[in-house]
Design an enzyme around this catalytic site. Structure first.
Site, PDB file in Angstrom:
ATOM      1  CD  GLN A 104      -1.140  -5.444  -1.090  1.00 30.14           C
ATOM      2  OE1 GLN A 104      -2.272  -5.106  -0.779  1.00 30.14           O
ATOM      3  NE2 GLN A 104      -0.684  -6.666  -0.895  1.00 30.14           N
ATOM      4  CE1 TYR A 180      -9.880  -7.626  -4.623  1.00 29.23           C
ATOM      5  CE2 TYR A 180      -7.757  -8.056  -3.580  1.00 29.23           C
ATOM      6  CZ  TYR A 180      -9.126  -7.874  -3.485  1.00 29.23           C
ATOM      7  OH  TYR A 180      -9.754  -7.949  -2.268  1.00 29.23           O
ATOM      8  NE  ARG A 232       0.016 -11.245   0.429  1.00 27.19           N
ATOM      9  CZ  ARG A 232      -0.985 -11.290   1.316  1.00 27.19           C
ATOM     10  NH1 ARG A 232      -2.067 -10.557   1.135  1.00 27.19           N
ATOM     11  NH2 ARG A 232      -0.896 -12.045   2.384  1.00 27.19           N
ATOM     12  N   GLY A 324      -0.826 -10.988   9.964  1.00 30.23           N
ATOM     13  CA  GLY A 324      -1.859  -9.987   9.743  1.00 30.23           C
ATOM     14  C   GLY A 324      -2.810  -9.873  10.908  1.00 30.23           C
ATOM     15  NE  ARG A 325      -6.442 -14.074   9.769  1.00 29.70           N
ATOM     16  CZ  ARG A 325      -6.793 -15.318   9.459  1.00 29.70           C
ATOM     17  NH1 ARG A 325      -8.034 -15.714   9.632  1.00 29.70           N
ATOM     18  NH2 ARG A 325      -5.886 -16.168   8.991  1.00 29.70           N
TER      19      ARG A 325
END
Length: 380
Positions: A104, A180, A232, A324-325
């Site tokens: 990424q 971002y 994404r 993810g987590r």
């Protein structure tokens, strides 16, 4: 005996021929653990090895494409060719365990802590400070990028794609989410330009679409075998003005035209519903899947912990589920489902399990010291 979770274990083949052994993707997560010079650290490599045996595809933490784009302490980079050997080690480590390796890439824009970028020169689409804080607590007023600088950053994304190919990755994910730089150009909050890079929604899309074109051009030029390009995005912003769901649907229409290999929705909760912009009570994921799912594979994500959570999510029609987590909490998540031991999956983090889970120190400290980020098992 038939495994009730088989839909999660079925293989999946992208249009370009790259095949995944199952429908589970490790979501990209910053880990704050790279070396000072922007190379991948030993602790990061070990962290990914521990999580690459089960998932069909692993998406790395975001790597910055330009020196001005470093968004986190302890983040690795793709900003020069000196990074290639360490990137290659990361790609090889993931692939050796059986997962496809996706790099990424991003530029942090106005969310970069000033101390992490050359001369503290924080840049963005426009000189508008963020409403949220950077990872180190500031809310810097960025400098508006010139047209020439914008084109230079676009080229940096293409060069990062070349480096990803040379390092042996199976693909690249363009990080246009989470506030971002790419999202900053699409957002009416952070982009108040009146040139070709801002103004109408079409002009606010110009930078994201130019980055995609540059990356795809680099892949066409340098890749000798199939190579994935994903994108994404975050569906909405809390700011006013901010990205609304109807604007995002116009963006995903354009993304679908770009012949991307997949789009990846960034959400904290898979079942979250639109805030504004559409009159629809379904989840954002279901709306996006209906809109473009027949044209481009959609990766869904957001607070998926148990096998039942993932099964419910994939039954919406989304072909791939990113976790993810939960893969930090239980790196053996996929294997337990494969072996009929889904009931043994851990869905809360054990406070004394850092060594067993192979989590780097900086990431572990961030998890333990950020209340509400991870479900944590209370001391008995």
């Amino acid at each position: 005996m038939t495994n009730q979770y088989q839909p999660l274990l079925d293989d999946f083949t992208f249009d370009n021929g790259i095949s995944l052994k199952n429908r589970v993707v490790m979501a990209p997560m910053t880990n704050f653990s790279s070396n000072e010079d922007g190379t991948v650290s030993e602790s990061e490599v070990n962290y990914y090895i521990r999580r690459s045996k089960g998932a069909g595809m692993v998406i790395t933490a975001c790597a910055y494409v330009s020196p001005s784009g470093k968004g986190f302490p302890g983040e690795f980079g793709t900003h020069n060719d000196e990074m290639i050997p360490s990137l290659r080690r990361l790609a090889e480590s993931i692939k050796k365990e059986g997962a496809k390796a996706i790099l990424q890439v991003f530029h942090g824009g106005r969310m970069c802590p000033p101390e992490l970028v050359p001369e503290g020169d924080v840049v963005s689409a426009s000189a508008v400070a963020p409403e949220q804080q950077t990872p180190t607590g500031e809310q810097p007023l960025p400098r508006e990028l010139t047209d020439e600088e914008i084109q230079s950053i676009i080229r940096d994304f293409g060069e990062s794609a070349r480096r990803a190919i040379e390092a042996g990755f199976d693909g690249i994910e363009i990080h246009g989410a989470n506030g971002y730089l790419i999202q900053q150009f699409f957002s009416p909050h952070s982009n108040q330009r009146t040139d070709r890079w801002g103004g109408t929604i079409k002009e606010r899309m110009a930078f994201p679409l130019a980055v995609i074109d540059e990356v795809k051009s680099a892949v066409k030029k340098h890749a000798k075998e199939p190579f994935l390009v994903g994108y994404r995005f975050s569906p909405e912003e809390p700011e006013t003005p901010g990205i609304t769901m109807d604007e995002t649907l116009l963006l995903v229409d354009e993304l679908a035209k770009k012949q991307l290999d997949y789009v990846h929705v960034s959400l904290m909760d898979f079942w979250s519903v639109p805030r504004r912009g559409v009159n629809d009570t379904r989840s954002r994921m279901e709306i996006i899947q209906e809109r473009v799912g027949s044209k481009v594979p959609v990766i869904g994500v957001g607070s998926i912990y148990s096998a039942d959570d993932a099964l419910k999510a994939i039954k919406t029609g989304v072909p791939l589920i990113a976790i993810g987590r939960e893969l930090i909490i239980d790196p053996d998540w996929v294997q337990k489902i494969e072996e009929g031991r889904a009931s043994e999956i851990q869905t809360k983090l054990k406070k004394d399990a850092q060594h067993e889970l192979v989590v780097p120190d900086a990431l572990w400290q961030a998890i333990i010291n950020t209340p509400g980020w991870f479900p944590i098992e209370e001391n008995q």
